[in-house]
Design a protein around this motif. Structure first.
Motif, PDB file in Angstrom:
ATOM      1  N   ARG A 135       0.844  -1.190   0.000  1.00 19.28           N
ATOM      2  CA  ARG A 135       0.000   0.000   0.000  1.00 19.28           C
ATOM      3  C   ARG A 135       0.883   1.244   0.000  1.00 19.28           C
ATOM      4  N   LYS A 136       0.409   2.292  -0.655  1.00 18.83           N
ATOM      5  CA  LYS A 136       1.199   3.518  -0.706  1.00 18.83           C
ATOM      6  C   LYS A 136       1.266   4.217   0.645  1.00 18.83           C
ATOM      7  N   ASP A 137       0.344   3.888   1.548  1.00 19.82           N
ATOM      8  CA  ASP A 137       0.377   4.460   2.890  1.00 19.82           C
ATOM      9  C   ASP A 137       0.832   3.433   3.925  1.00 19.82           C
ATOM     10  N   ALA A 138       1.613   2.434   3.480  1.00 20.87           N
ATOM     11  CA  ALA A 138       2.075   1.381   4.380  1.00 20.87           C
ATOM     12  C   ALA A 138       2.969   1.965   5.472  1.00 20.87           C
ATOM     13  N   VAL A 139       2.875   1.399   6.665  1.00 25.22           N
ATOM     14  CA  VAL A 139       3.679   1.842   7.810  1.00 25.22           C
ATOM     15  C   VAL A 139       5.011   1.107   7.771  1.00 25.22           C
ATOM     16  N   LEU A 140       6.071   1.841   7.468  1.00 23.56           N
ATOM     17  CA  LEU A 140       7.416   1.275   7.380  1.00 23.56           C
ATOM     18  C   LEU A 140       8.363   2.063   8.273  1.00 23.56           C
ATOM     19  N   PHE A 141       9.399   1.389   8.723  1.00 27.52           N
ATOM     20  CA  PHE A 141      10.430   2.022   9.545  1.00 27.52           C
ATOM     21  C   PHE A 141      11.795   1.667   8.973  1.00 27.52           C
ATOM     22  N   TYR A 167      12.273  -2.656  15.145  1.00 24.78           N
ATOM     23  CA  TYR A 167      11.985  -1.570  14.208  1.00 24.78           C
ATOM     24  C   TYR A 167      12.876  -0.372  14.505  1.00 24.78           C
ATOM     25  N   GLY A 168      13.153   0.399  13.459  1.00 22.86           N
ATOM     26  CA  GLY A 168      13.944   1.600  13.622  1.00 22.86           C
ATOM     27  C   GLY A 168      13.151   2.732  14.267  1.00 22.86           C
ATOM     28  N   PHE A 169      13.834   3.839  14.532  1.00 16.88           N
ATOM     29  CA  PHE A 169      13.188   4.985  15.171  1.00 16.88           C
ATOM     30  C   PHE A 169      12.430   5.852  14.162  1.00 16.88           C
ATOM     31  N   ASN A 170      12.886   5.883  12.916  1.00 19.87           N
ATOM     32  CA  ASN A 170      12.337   6.789  11.915  1.00 19.87           C
ATOM     33  C   ASN A 170      11.351   6.064  10.996  1.00 19.87           C
ATOM     34  N   ARG A 171      10.229   6.734  10.755  1.00 22.14           N
ATOM     35  CA  ARG A 171       9.227   6.162   9.864  1.00 22.14           C
ATOM     36  C   ARG A 171       9.527   6.561   8.425  1.00 22.14           C
ATOM     37  N   ILE A 172       9.305   5.633   7.493  1.00 24.91           N
ATOM     38  CA  ILE A 172       9.545   5.861   6.069  1.00 24.91           C
ATOM     39  C   ILE A 172       8.225   6.195   5.394  1.00 24.91           C
ATOM     40  N   ASN A 173       8.181   7.322   4.702  1.00 20.06           N
ATOM     41  CA  ASN A 173       6.998   7.753   3.969  1.00 20.06           C
ATOM     42  C   ASN A 173       7.222   7.456   2.483  1.00 20.06           C
TER      43      ASN A 173
END
Length: 488
Positions: free
Chosen positions: A273-279, A296-302
């Motif tokens: 999904r284009k709005d998937a929650v990734l780190f 999981y990492g500290f920073n979220r990937i948009n």
């Protein structure tokens, strides 16, 4: 007059009530012995060669009292023309007064589809086993088949993925979750060979089936997991050591399914999904402390910001749907709660400016392999098209739920059987276009060409092998060959 905005709610099936009893009372007819009842022992034009051998192995999984009927049904499927109902199969095969027993055979095939299809699946796996260190690629997707009638068991209202210019967004009928092996032919590209399928019945329609067949509700994700589990079990019994790659549509990229597949050692390729929650990746720490290490990492990937950023794009050429394409991509390793582990994410930008994110659960696999595996999933869509157009997968007009399952599997298995038999044959043998000078002689043989080749061999064996050796034998054989080419 203003157009009414179409409703987004799922429509309900509307059928006229039928208060009349059926004109055929089977119990009354079979309760009275009929000495003139003719029994069908073989097809009018029987199967030949390796097709007969494989179908005979599959028939061995049925009850011995009806096993011989499977080869008769398959022969009728090869010879049937026009609307390919189950009755058309029986008529083409030469079924006589015991036609009702052939409907019983379809029910038995549906009930034992896992066992009946195993000899063919084994043959396919033996043919394309890459050995230790290799991998097999399978695809899973679902496809609806339209039906009509309130007495069709298991039918419901489903989303229509291909509505067409005048079609509806909804279709009444069955929905099949299909698993197919994706094989790369050296000349014809990726070909999907369907193995097994599962019928998806909506939870709202389950109570009607539960009363008669003790049916249980399963989501599409659960049915996909059952298919993969069955295939892995067969591969273990065959002592196959290769890795299984699974490519799915983005609708199947759900956390419970992905975690279950990863636990079984299956490598999954799918769309995100284009709005998937990734780190990002968690930081490496050499300190030994209490608690588990960070997942999981500290920073979220948009993903949207990455795709809209004009910097960092790379160019790659890869094989996509039979042609070499050149596209731009971005790739990075990420962590996600979908799998609870590291995945490789690839964002592809198309020529029209659009973009799509894909992922692979094995971060060691390269970008080119990921994109080519993702594009190979389209072969299962071609299989759905050919199975419906050439074999008439939604035309059988049977009502019993197990008959519908049996008919769907027979159509899919014959598709795989034809592709398997034709795999090593030369192109000139599969597509003879000497009588069509306007056609491209080097064009890839279609599935209809391969099916027509087997059908022509059946007719030639039946009509020309028994000709007597006379002075006009060659002339008669040529006349028969011309007649067979017109009918096949």
């Amino acid at each position: 007059m203003a157009k009414r905005k179409p409703s987004s709610k799922r429509p309900q099936p509307r059928h006229r009530k039928n208060h009349q009893k059926s004109q055929f009372d089977r119990r009354t007819r079979l309760g009275v012995a009929n000495p003139k009842r003719r029994r069908t022992l073989q097809a009018r034009v029987p199967l030949i060669g390796s097709v007969a051998g494989l179908v005979g192995s599959m028939a061995g999984r049925l009850d011995c009292r009806m096993a011989f009927r499977l080869s008769i049904i398959v022969a009728g499927m090869f010879l049937a023309d026009g609307r390919k109902t189950a009755a058309a199969w029986f008529a083409a095969a030469g079924v006589q007064d015991d036609w009702d027993r052939f409907y019983d055979c379809l029910i038995s095939i549906g009930r034992q589809s896992q066992s009946v299809g195993e000899p063919l699946v084994r043959k396919i796996l033996e043919k394309f086993d890459p050995g230790p260190g290799g991998h097999l690629t399978i695809g899973i997707d679902d496809s609806p088949t339209s039906r009509y009638g309130r007495h069709v068991e298991g039918a419901g209202v489903h989303h229509n993925p291909t509505p067409g210019p005048v079609g509806s967004a909804w279709v009444y009928g069955h929905n099949w979750v299909c698993m197919a092996l994706l094989c790369v032919h050296p000349l014809w590209g990726v070909i999907a060979m369907p193995l097994w399928s599962k019928l998806y019945v909506r939870e709202a329609d389950v109570p009607q089936l539960n009363e008669k067949h003790n049916w249980e509700f399963h989501t599409k994700h659960a049915l996909a997991l059952q298919l993969v589990t069955s295939l892995l079990s067969l591969m273990r019994r065959m002592r196959m050591t290769c890795v299984l790659w699974l490519v799915m549509d983005g609708a199947y990229a759900a956390g419970p399914l992905l975690r279950s597949l990863s636990g079984m050692g299956v490598v999954v390729f799918s769309r995100l999904r284009k709005d998937a929650v990734l780190f990002d990746l968690p930081p490496k720490s050499d300190k030994e402390g209490r608690g588990r290490p960070r997942i999981y990492g500290f920073n979220r990937i948009n993903l949207r910001e990455l795709a809209e950023d004009g910097q960092g794009w790379e160019t790659i050429n890869y094989r996509c749907r039979g042609a070499e394409v050149v596209r731009q991509y971005k790739c990075r390793l990420s962590t996600t709660k979908l799998t609870g582990d590291v995945i490789r994410v690839v964002i592809v930008r198309f020529a029209d400016g659009g973009w799509a994110p894909y992922f692979c659960t094995n971060p060691e696999i390269g970008v080119r392999e990921i994109l080519e595996t993702i594009s190979a999933r389209w072969a299962i869509e071609e299989h759905f098209h050919d199975t419906k157009e050439i074999w008439g997968a939604e035309q059988q007009q049977v009502r019993n739920v197990w008959s519908n399952i049996g008919c769907w599997h027979l159509n899919g298995w014959l598709y795989s059987l034809v592709e398997l038999i034709s795999w090593d044959k030369p192109q000139a043998e599969l597509s003879d276009r000497l009588d069509r000078p306007w056609d491209n002689p080097s064009r890839r043989p279609s599935h209809a060409d391969r099916r027509r080749t087997i059908r022509r061999e059946m007719l030639e064996k039946q009509f020309t092998a028994s000709l007597p050796m006379t002075a006009d034998t060659n002339k008669i054989r040529q006349l028969f060959a011309d007649l067979i080419s017109l009918s096949a």
